[in-house]
Design an enzyme around this catalytic site. Structure first.
Site, mmCIF file in Angstrom:
data_model
loop_
_atom_site.group_PDB
_atom_site.id
_atom_site.type_symbol
_atom_site.label_atom_id
_atom_site.label_comp_id
_atom_site.label_asym_id
_atom_site.label_seq_id
_atom_site.Cartn_x
_atom_site.Cartn_y
_atom_site.Cartn_z
ATOM 1 N N LYS A 70 0.839 -1.200 -0.047
ATOM 2 C CA LYS A 70 -0.057 -0.063 -0.045
ATOM 3 C C LYS A 70 0.849 1.167 0.183
ATOM 4 O O LYS A 70 0.793 2.082 0.975
ATOM 5 C CB LYS A 70 -0.784 -0.179 1.063
ATOM 6 N N ASN A 76 8.894 10.469 -6.221
ATOM 7 C CA ASN A 76 10.104 9.938 -6.546
ATOM 8 C C ASN A 76 10.478 8.781 -5.558
ATOM 9 O O ASN A 76 10.923 7.648 -6.004
ATOM 10 C CB ASN A 76 11.249 10.875 -6.258
#
Length: 239
Positions: A70, A76
């Site tokens: 999750k 990034n």
């Protein structure tokens, strides 16, 4: 549905969550159910007890693995995490269905390649409308699930995770390429536990679920193999 991610058999559709405290216990469940299960899911409990290395071990041995992490972070960080997960050889991974996070995950997979199925988590099956409102969401559960399913399709994800109660209304939103993975599956007579939006395996398949996630009804059964086989038989009958 994308042929890379489509289940081919009733057994393929069964994902068993290895929701146990240790790798030794998880390894025992795998030993007792091998050949009766399509995919093994490794969630947070096991991840923090050596489960990431175990996931790679199982993948190297030829098992289909669902890494339920999750992910949700800055772009990034999500990208770098997905690039590394893709190299682990697992089959499925979860990302919370926020548009920026999903786009970052898809970009990362395009960077490294591979057959990893990126799944957008819509609304956790332990949550109902009052839980959403407490978290600051004004709409209904079905509305938020539909919106996040549409975002997942726009981001070119592999599929979504939703409860079986919503899946019947989502095929038009998902289109032909995205798979629907449904936790909150409870065979008749099983306790709901902390799940709020649940359904039996047969009913979930009839509603249009592609994959079913089942944990406690299998891993806590006296005979996990028999429990898994009974669910696969129910899936097959529903198909």
């Amino acid at each position: 549905m994308h042929p890379r991610f489509a289940p081919r058999t009733a057994r393929d559709r069964l994902i068993v969550g290895l929701d146990v405290p240790s790798v030794d216990e998880a390894r025992d469940i795998v030993r007792r159910t091998e050949g009766a299960v399509g995919t093994y899911k490794i969630g947070m409990q096991l991840q923090f007890a050596g489960g990431l290395a175990f996931a790679e071990e199982l993948a190297r041995a030829g098992h289909s693995i669902f890494l339920d992490v999750k992910l949700l972070d800055i772009d990034n960080t999500v990208m770098k995490a997905v690039e590394n997960i893709a190299r682990m050889g697992v089959r499925f991974v979860t990302i919370h269905a926020y548009p920026k996070a999903m786009r970052a995950a898809v970009q990362a997979l395009e960077n490294v390649g591979g057959d990893l199925c990126l799944l957008g988590v819509t609304v956790l099956t332990s949550m109902d409308e009052s839980d959403l409102h407490e978290a600051g969401y004004a709409g209904s559960v079905p509305d938020l699930v539909r919106a996040r399913a549409a975002d997942a399709r726009a981001a070119r994800m592999g599929g979504i995770v939703c409860s079986p109660q919503e899946v019947g209304d989502l095929r038009g939103v998902l289109g032909p390429d995205l798979v629907a993975v449904t936790p909150g599956i409870r065979p008749a007579g099983s306790a709901a536990g902390d799940q709020k939006r649940i359904m039996t395996p047969a009913d979930a398949i009839r509603q249009g679920a592609d994959y079913l996630v089942v944990a406690r009804p299998v891993v806590t059964a006296p005979d996990p193999r028999a429990a898994a086989q009974a669910i696969v038989a129910e899936i097959e009958a529903a198909l």
